[in-house]
Write a protein that holds these residues in place. Sequence first.
Motif, PDB file in Angstrom:
ATOM      1  N   SER A  63      32.350  44.932 -15.450  1.00  0.00           N
ATOM      2  CA  SER A  63      31.801  43.625 -15.792  1.00  0.00           C
ATOM      3  C   SER A  63      30.293  43.775 -15.934  1.00  0.00           C
ATOM      4  O   SER A  63      29.603  44.152 -14.986  1.00  0.00           O
ATOM      5  N   GLU A 114      21.364  41.340 -13.733  1.00  0.00           N
ATOM      6  CA  GLU A 114      22.479  41.213 -12.798  1.00  0.00           C
ATOM      7  C   GLU A 114      23.165  42.565 -12.602  1.00  0.00           C
ATOM      8  O   GLU A 114      23.248  43.373 -13.535  1.00  0.00           O
ATOM      9  N   PRO A 115      23.673  42.829 -11.396  1.00  0.00           N
ATOM     10  CA  PRO A 115      24.355  44.108 -11.158  1.00  0.00           C
ATOM     11  C   PRO A 115      25.572  44.296 -12.059  1.00  0.00           C
ATOM     12  O   PRO A 115      26.321  43.346 -12.313  1.00  0.00           O
ATOM     13  N   SER A 117      29.168  45.515 -12.374  1.00  0.00           N
ATOM     14  CA  SER A 117      30.258  45.655 -11.411  1.00  0.00           C
ATOM     15  C   SER A 117      31.352  46.548 -11.981  1.00  0.00           C
ATOM     16  O   SER A 117      31.872  46.285 -13.064  1.00  0.00           O
ATOM     17  N   THR A 119      34.970  48.164 -10.760  1.00  0.00           N
ATOM     18  CA  THR A 119      36.015  48.172  -9.744  1.00  0.00           C
ATOM     19  C   THR A 119      37.035  49.253 -10.082  1.00  0.00           C
ATOM     20  O   THR A 119      37.578  49.282 -11.189  1.00  0.00           O
ATOM     21  N   VAL A 146      27.252  48.539  -9.077  1.00  0.00           N
ATOM     22  CA  VAL A 146      28.052  48.502  -7.856  1.00  0.00           C
ATOM     23  C   VAL A 146      29.448  49.015  -8.191  1.00  0.00           C
ATOM     24  O   VAL A 146      30.150  48.424  -9.015  1.00  0.00           O
ATOM     25  N   ASP A 148      33.083  49.778  -6.731  1.00  0.00           N
ATOM     26  CA  ASP A 148      33.923  49.336  -5.616  1.00  0.00           C
ATOM     27  C   ASP A 148      35.281  50.019  -5.718  1.00  0.00           C
ATOM     28  O   ASP A 148      36.058  49.735  -6.634  1.00  0.00           O
ATOM     29  N   VAL A 367      21.006  44.460  -3.122  1.00  0.00           N
ATOM     30  CA  VAL A 367      22.020  43.588  -3.725  1.00  0.00           C
ATOM     31  C   VAL A 367      22.484  42.619  -2.643  1.00  0.00           C
ATOM     32  O   VAL A 367      23.223  43.002  -1.732  1.00  0.00           O
ATOM     33  N   VAL A 370      26.155  42.448  -1.562  1.00  0.00           N
ATOM     34  CA  VAL A 370      26.595  43.672  -0.896  1.00  0.00           C
ATOM     35  C   VAL A 370      26.071  43.701   0.536  1.00  0.00           C
ATOM     36  O   VAL A 370      26.793  44.090   1.467  1.00  0.00           O
TER      37      VAL A 370
END
Length: 388
Positions: A63, A114-115, A117, A119, A146, A148, A367, A370
């Motif tokens: 994202s 914005e970070p 993302s 996953t 980030v 995850d 962040v 986080v």
Amino acid sequence: MTTNLTEAAEGVNKGTAFTSFDVEAFEVPHGRDEAWRFTPLRRLRGLHDGTAVAAASAAIEVSADAAVRTETVQRGDERLGAAGVPADRVAAQAFSAFSDATVVTVAKGAVVAEPVSITVTGPGVGAVAYGHLQVRAEELSQATVVIDVRGSGTYADNVEFVVGNSAQLTVVWIADGDADLVHVTMHHAALGKDAVLRHSAVQLGGELVRLTGRVRFDGPGGDAEMLGLYFADDGQHLESRLLVDHSRPNCRSNVLYKGALQGDPDSQLPDAHTVWVGDVLIRAEGVGTDTFEVNRNLVLADGARADSIPNLEIETGEIIQAGHASATGRFDDLQLFYLQARGIPEDQARRLIVRGFFGEIIAKIPVPFVQERLTEAVERELAVTENN
């Protein structure tokens, strides 16, 4: 604790370790191999010996905003491997067996507010998968990513960070899978001229998580910060192996990893075990190097074991500074006494000490969501300690 300052003089250089994309170029590791002697090989479910055959895949979802491009590519894409080549058999197995790779590119000069993302979800209970992820920060770009890692199953991958000239990339990698997840990953980072990498690795969930991180400077003026936080319970093996290779002038690196271990004396699971091995190599070309690495471990239960091994190899004396430190122990009795003497009950005093222990790492992760997640995770772990 073991400290090695003489390996370079004896001809042993971690930076010249054998690398290959071909899994068959590596021998099957065994318990006597230095790189594997702390890892419980029988718990790798065949990732190391070729018996773990991929019959599923991990899901990778990205994202990001318009300045970030996401592609799915095949093994032949010439960009793959730009940050580094597998340095052990599991990483080579992952490169030899992945079905497709995900490449995330931050455009030249872009500043991503914005970070990003990413996953990664494991293949599922009883399933095996291999993967490959590459993050590229092009020249003069700035971004935070980030990553995850969630889910269950058995998963091995290579993750690359290609940081262009004068680019700034912040990475937060979180391994918080289900109790059965076995995840072995190798992170490769290549930094261009005046590039900045901030890499934070968090290990919370999973049965076995082994991270191998390798940083390479491809131009002068690079700056790498490697942060780590891990909290191990009964049945968990959490391992981190780092190599920062200073092969260019006037580069900086800072490594700070902190971990805690706990457990229940009545549990039938294996005792919690963490491993941290930090290698810093300063080659003859690495004049003007400024580097320091630190590992701290807090043991909260009997039987839990933390291995901590810093290594520093120096091939030139023309540096700014180089040092390392490592410590493993239980609660500081003086800290407990100080807090209890001011009317704070022992259980609350212990919680305050652990919060403070991890607070330094959490505060450095830029962040907010986080930071909140990690603070809550530490609180949950402390609640388990109190219940035991």
